[in-house]
Design a protein around this motif. Sequence first.
Motif, PDB file in Angstrom:
ATOM      1  N   ASP A 159       0.795  -1.206   0.000  1.00 43.69           N
ATOM      2  CA  ASP A 159       0.000   0.000   0.000  1.00 43.69           C
ATOM      3  C   ASP A 159       0.844   1.280   0.000  1.00 43.69           C
ATOM      4  O   ASP A 159       0.496   2.257  -0.655  1.00 43.69           O
ATOM      5  CB  ASP A 159      -0.916  -0.019   1.232  1.00 43.69           C
ATOM      6  CG  ASP A 159      -2.218   0.682   0.934  1.00 43.69           C
ATOM      7  OD1 ASP A 159      -2.649   0.604  -0.233  1.00 43.69           O
ATOM      8  OD2 ASP A 159      -2.782   1.304   1.847  1.00 43.69           O
ATOM      9  N   GLU A 160       1.973   1.247   0.726  1.00 44.31           N
ATOM     10  CA  GLU A 160       2.753   2.489   0.892  1.00 44.31           C
ATOM     11  C   GLU A 160       3.375   2.951  -0.408  1.00 44.31           C
ATOM     12  O   GLU A 160       3.577   4.143  -0.610  1.00 44.31           O
ATOM     13  CB  GLU A 160       3.877   2.299   1.929  1.00 44.31           C
ATOM     14  CG  GLU A 160       3.434   1.873   3.306  1.00 44.31           C
ATOM     15  CD  GLU A 160       3.198   0.378   3.403  1.00 44.31           C
ATOM     16  OE1 GLU A 160       3.909  -0.390   2.730  1.00 44.31           O
ATOM     17  OE2 GLU A 160       2.276  -0.030   4.138  1.00 44.31           O
ATOM     18  N   VAL A 161       3.743   2.014  -1.267  1.00 41.83           N
ATOM     19  CA  VAL A 161       4.434   2.423  -2.489  1.00 41.83           C
ATOM     20  C   VAL A 161       3.538   2.265  -3.716  1.00 41.83           C
ATOM     21  O   VAL A 161       4.017   2.151  -4.825  1.00 41.83           O
ATOM     22  CB  VAL A 161       5.745   1.623  -2.702  1.00 41.83           C
ATOM     23  CG1 VAL A 161       6.752   1.977  -1.639  1.00 41.83           C
ATOM     24  CG2 VAL A 161       5.480   0.142  -2.735  1.00 41.83           C
ATOM     25  N   ARG A 162       2.203   2.280  -3.511  1.00 41.64           N
ATOM     26  CA  ARG A 162       1.354   1.974  -4.652  1.00 41.64           C
ATOM     27  C   ARG A 162       1.415   3.034  -5.747  1.00 41.64           C
ATOM     28  O   ARG A 162       1.456   2.704  -6.928  1.00 41.64           O
ATOM     29  CB  ARG A 162      -0.082   1.726  -4.212  1.00 41.64           C
ATOM     30  CG  ARG A 162      -0.773   2.899  -3.611  1.00 41.64           C
ATOM     31  CD  ARG A 162      -2.165   2.527  -3.135  1.00 41.64           C
ATOM     32  NE  ARG A 162      -2.952   3.713  -2.916  1.00 41.64           N
ATOM     33  CZ  ARG A 162      -2.751   4.543  -1.885  1.00 41.64           C
ATOM     34  NH1 ARG A 162      -1.804   4.299  -1.009  1.00 41.64           N
ATOM     35  NH2 ARG A 162      -3.480   5.631  -1.754  1.00 41.64           N
ATOM     36  N   LEU A 163       1.489   4.338  -5.368  1.00 43.97           N
ATOM     37  CA  LEU A 163       1.485   5.348  -6.420  1.00 43.97           C
ATOM     38  C   LEU A 163       2.716   5.270  -7.320  1.00 43.97           C
ATOM     39  O   LEU A 163       2.577   5.244  -8.539  1.00 43.97           O
ATOM     40  CB  LEU A 163       1.298   6.750  -5.821  1.00 43.97           C
ATOM     41  CG  LEU A 163      -0.152   7.033  -5.412  1.00 43.97           C
ATOM     42  CD1 LEU A 163      -0.274   8.425  -4.824  1.00 43.97           C
ATOM     43  CD2 LEU A 163      -1.119   6.874  -6.580  1.00 43.97           C
ATOM     44  N   PRO A 164       3.959   5.211  -6.736  1.00 35.74           N
ATOM     45  CA  PRO A 164       5.110   5.026  -7.628  1.00 35.74           C
ATOM     46  C   PRO A 164       4.992   3.772  -8.485  1.00 35.74           C
ATOM     47  O   PRO A 164       5.338   3.793  -9.675  1.00 35.74           O
ATOM     48  CB  PRO A 164       6.292   4.899  -6.659  1.00 35.74           C
ATOM     49  CG  PRO A 164       5.837   5.500  -5.396  1.00 35.74           C
ATOM     50  CD  PRO A 164       4.363   5.367  -5.341  1.00 35.74           C
ATOM     51  N   ALA A 165       4.449   2.683  -7.896  1.00 36.93           N
ATOM     52  CA  ALA A 165       4.301   1.451  -8.674  1.00 36.93           C
ATOM     53  C   ALA A 165       3.349   1.669  -9.840  1.00 36.93           C
ATOM     54  O   ALA A 165       3.631   1.266 -10.975  1.00 36.93           O
ATOM     55  CB  ALA A 165       3.787   0.331  -7.775  1.00 36.93           C
ATOM     56  N   TYR A 166       2.217   2.343  -9.590  1.00 40.59           N
ATOM     57  CA  TYR A 166       1.283   2.624 -10.676  1.00 40.59           C
ATOM     58  C   TYR A 166       1.950   3.465 -11.753  1.00 40.59           C
ATOM     59  O   TYR A 166       1.763   3.229 -12.945  1.00 40.59           O
ATOM     60  CB  TYR A 166       0.043   3.381 -10.165  1.00 40.59           C
ATOM     61  CG  TYR A 166      -0.796   2.637  -9.158  1.00 40.59           C
ATOM     62  CD1 TYR A 166      -0.691   1.267  -9.016  1.00 40.59           C
ATOM     63  CD2 TYR A 166      -1.706   3.319  -8.348  1.00 40.59           C
ATOM     64  CE1 TYR A 166      -1.454   0.599  -8.086  1.00 40.59           C
ATOM     65  CE2 TYR A 166      -2.476   2.649  -7.422  1.00 40.59           C
ATOM     66  CZ  TYR A 166      -2.346   1.292  -7.286  1.00 40.59           C
ATOM     67  OH  TYR A 166      -3.107   0.628  -6.365  1.00 40.59           O
ATOM     68  N   ILE A 167       2.729   4.458 -11.300  1.00 40.20           N
ATOM     69  CA  ILE A 167       3.355   5.354 -12.284  1.00 40.20           C
ATOM     70  C   ILE A 167       4.296   4.559 -13.188  1.00 40.20           C
ATOM     71  O   ILE A 167       4.318   4.757 -14.401  1.00 40.20           O
ATOM     72  CB  ILE A 167       4.100   6.512 -11.574  1.00 40.20           C
ATOM     73  CG1 ILE A 167       3.089   7.452 -10.922  1.00 40.20           C
ATOM     74  CG2 ILE A 167       4.951   7.292 -12.557  1.00 40.20           C
ATOM     75  CD1 ILE A 167       3.705   8.610 -10.182  1.00 40.20           C
ATOM     76  N   VAL A 168       5.066   3.627 -12.586  1.00 39.72           N
ATOM     77  CA  VAL A 168       5.985   2.828 -13.409  1.00 39.72           C
ATOM     78  C   VAL A 168       5.201   1.983 -14.411  1.00 39.72           C
ATOM     79  O   VAL A 168       5.557   1.923 -15.595  1.00 39.72           O
ATOM     80  CB  VAL A 168       6.863   1.922 -12.523  1.00 39.72           C
ATOM     81  CG1 VAL A 168       7.740   1.030 -13.387  1.00 39.72           C
ATOM     82  CG2 VAL A 168       7.720   2.762 -11.616  1.00 39.72           C
ATOM     83  N   ILE A 169       4.105   1.358 -13.948  1.00 46.35           N
ATOM     84  CA  ILE A 169       3.302   0.523 -14.853  1.00 46.35           C
ATOM     85  C   ILE A 169       2.747   1.368 -15.998  1.00 46.35           C
ATOM     86  O   ILE A 169       2.891   1.037 -17.178  1.00 46.35           O
ATOM     87  CB  ILE A 169       2.151  -0.152 -14.069  1.00 46.35           C
ATOM     88  CG1 ILE A 169       2.724  -1.153 -13.066  1.00 46.35           C
ATOM     89  CG2 ILE A 169       1.188  -0.842 -15.013  1.00 46.35           C
ATOM     90  CD1 ILE A 169       1.709  -1.716 -12.098  1.00 46.35           C
ATOM     91  N   VAL A 170       2.144   2.519 -15.632  1.00 43.34           N
ATOM     92  CA  VAL A 170       1.554   3.373 -16.665  1.00 43.34           C
ATOM     93  C   VAL A 170       2.631   3.867 -17.626  1.00 43.34           C
ATOM     94  O   VAL A 170       2.460   3.818 -18.851  1.00 43.34           O
ATOM     95  CB  VAL A 170       0.818   4.569 -16.014  1.00 43.34           C
ATOM     96  CG1 VAL A 170       0.325   5.534 -17.060  1.00 43.34           C
ATOM     97  CG2 VAL A 170      -0.347   4.075 -15.177  1.00 43.34           C
ATOM     98  N   ALA A 171       3.781   4.300 -17.071  1.00 47.89           N
ATOM     99  CA  ALA A 171       4.843   4.839 -17.918  1.00 47.89           C
ATOM    100  C   ALA A 171       5.369   3.779 -18.886  1.00 47.89           C
ATOM    101  O   ALA A 171       5.679   4.085 -20.038  1.00 47.89           O
ATOM    102  CB  ALA A 171       5.980   5.385 -17.060  1.00 47.89           C
ATOM    103  N   SER A 172       5.430   2.516 -18.428  1.00 50.14           N
ATOM    104  CA  SER A 172       5.908   1.462 -19.329  1.00 50.14           C
ATOM    105  C   SER A 172       4.967   1.315 -20.517  1.00 50.14           C
ATOM    106  O   SER A 172       5.411   1.248 -21.663  1.00 50.14           O
ATOM    107  CB  SER A 172       5.986   0.123 -18.604  1.00 50.14           C
ATOM    108  OG  SER A 172       6.578   0.290 -17.353  1.00 50.14           O
ATOM    109  N   PHE A 173       3.655   1.281 -20.239  1.00 54.26           N
ATOM    110  CA  PHE A 173       2.718   1.115 -21.346  1.00 54.26           C
ATOM    111  C   PHE A 173       2.692   2.335 -22.250  1.00 54.26           C
ATOM    112  O   PHE A 173       2.521   2.211 -23.464  1.00 54.26           O
ATOM    113  CB  PHE A 173       1.324   0.768 -20.824  1.00 54.26           C
ATOM    114  CG  PHE A 173       1.273  -0.626 -20.265  1.00 54.26           C
ATOM    115  CD1 PHE A 173       1.575  -1.702 -21.073  1.00 54.26           C
ATOM    116  CD2 PHE A 173       0.988  -0.845 -18.939  1.00 54.26           C
ATOM    117  CE1 PHE A 173       1.575  -2.981 -20.566  1.00 54.26           C
ATOM    118  CE2 PHE A 173       0.980  -2.120 -18.425  1.00 54.26           C
ATOM    119  CZ  PHE A 173       1.272  -3.197 -19.233  1.00 54.26           C
ATOM    120  N   VAL A 174       2.879   3.523 -21.656  1.00 55.34           N
ATOM    121  CA  VAL A 174       2.928   4.718 -22.491  1.00 55.34           C
ATOM    122  C   VAL A 174       4.117   4.642 -23.431  1.00 55.34           C
ATOM    123  O   VAL A 174       4.018   4.985 -24.617  1.00 55.34           O
ATOM    124  CB  VAL A 174       2.988   5.987 -21.617  1.00 55.34           C
ATOM    125  CG1 VAL A 174       3.311   7.198 -22.455  1.00 55.34           C
ATOM    126  CG2 VAL A 174       1.670   6.188 -20.903  1.00 55.34           C
TER     127      VAL A 174
END
Lengths: 231, 191
Positions: free
Chosen positions: A65-80
């Motif tokens: 839970d604590e690192v969810r936003l950076p994790a989401y950003i990495v996932i989104v950035a990879s697909f972008v």
Amino acid sequence: MNKCLERLYNGIVKENPTFVLMLGMCPTLAVTTSLSNAVGMGVSTLAVLVISNIVISLLRKVIPDEVRLPAYIVIVASFVTIVELIMKAYFVEINAALGVYIPLIVVNCIILGRAEAYASKNGPLESAFDGLGMGIGFTVGLALLGFFREILGAGTVMGRQVMPDFYEPMGVLVKAPGAFLVLGMLVMVMNAVGMSTKANEKVEGCDGCCATCAKNEEHNKDGNAGKEAKA
Amino acid sequence: MTSLMVIVMTAALIDNVVLSQFLGICSFLGVSNKIKTSASLGGAVIFVITIASAIANLLYTLILKPLNLEYLQTIVFILVIAALVQVVEMFLKKTSPAIHEALGIYLPLITTNCAVLGVALNNVTDGYNFFESVAAGFGTALGFTIAIVLLATIRERIEDNDIPGPVKGAPIVLFCAALMGIAFYGFGSLG
């Protein structure tokens, strides 16, 4: 199945990102100089939104839970990045027109907002439909804006002349200020027919990433300060 | 030196980040109802964008380019910006509580302000060196501050006006922005 249809309806009509939530305004204003650019941007965002929603939903129990936003950003950035490379390879013209706005899909608050509000709490199928609904809603919003700007500003639709010869195109509408003008007109029409925007309510899951919530946060802060002063 | 001044002026006025490039629209429309808050946000943006463009440039020229990893720029830049904002916030909290108090809640918001990432990516596309990148970053942020403070000024003025129902709220702000955009369009002839 009903749940999936409900997600589609929610994204396209009830919580339309462009007209109701007023999210993702940067690409909305920047790339809608023509209908084809608008659709290109809408479809790219839709692709990233659906895939990242599925992946985030599958990983929702793995990501702490604590690192969810950076994790989401990495996932989104990879697909972008993947979408960007595909655009560069197969859609050279649209890619050139959209330019920096393709990589900037990363910071589109619709995507992180849906990840946080929906995909992190629901299964992959529903999340995929949620992304699909929001993506279609966004594409429709962009396409409407692009359509009006192109037909009134240049007299064309998808690059083809449609307005009669005596029509004098309003050039300002395809220039930068026209974006604000046409969006303002569209929102005004929506207000007039009673579909008021929710732009002043806090959007679930969008943690102060953009306009709406920032204002509310400021408001709350003032309110709290007031309370403290009284106490 | 003159070329750096030209970059700053171009970024601030001619290619205004908000009114002609449409970056940072969210905060431009959302946090512009008071002059004071918009000026604080502008301060925070100048601070973060200038540092972020410097760091992004160093990362790109010293790490990504030698390793042929240019295609990772989007991922690397956004992570660095997010981390940078956190570090800046902690640093300010420790060293100068007064500035932290003033910029307060706006610092985290800047992570998702697309202007920061946009400047970093544009600097790479334009092939700017270190000093030019910093100048472009500073100029862009300055342009953002000018635009948002001007819009806040207009909004404070029209707050008590009798605006027709459907135009209230978002539309009137968008119309004001459109008129400002037309005014800034005039700067185009400077370049």
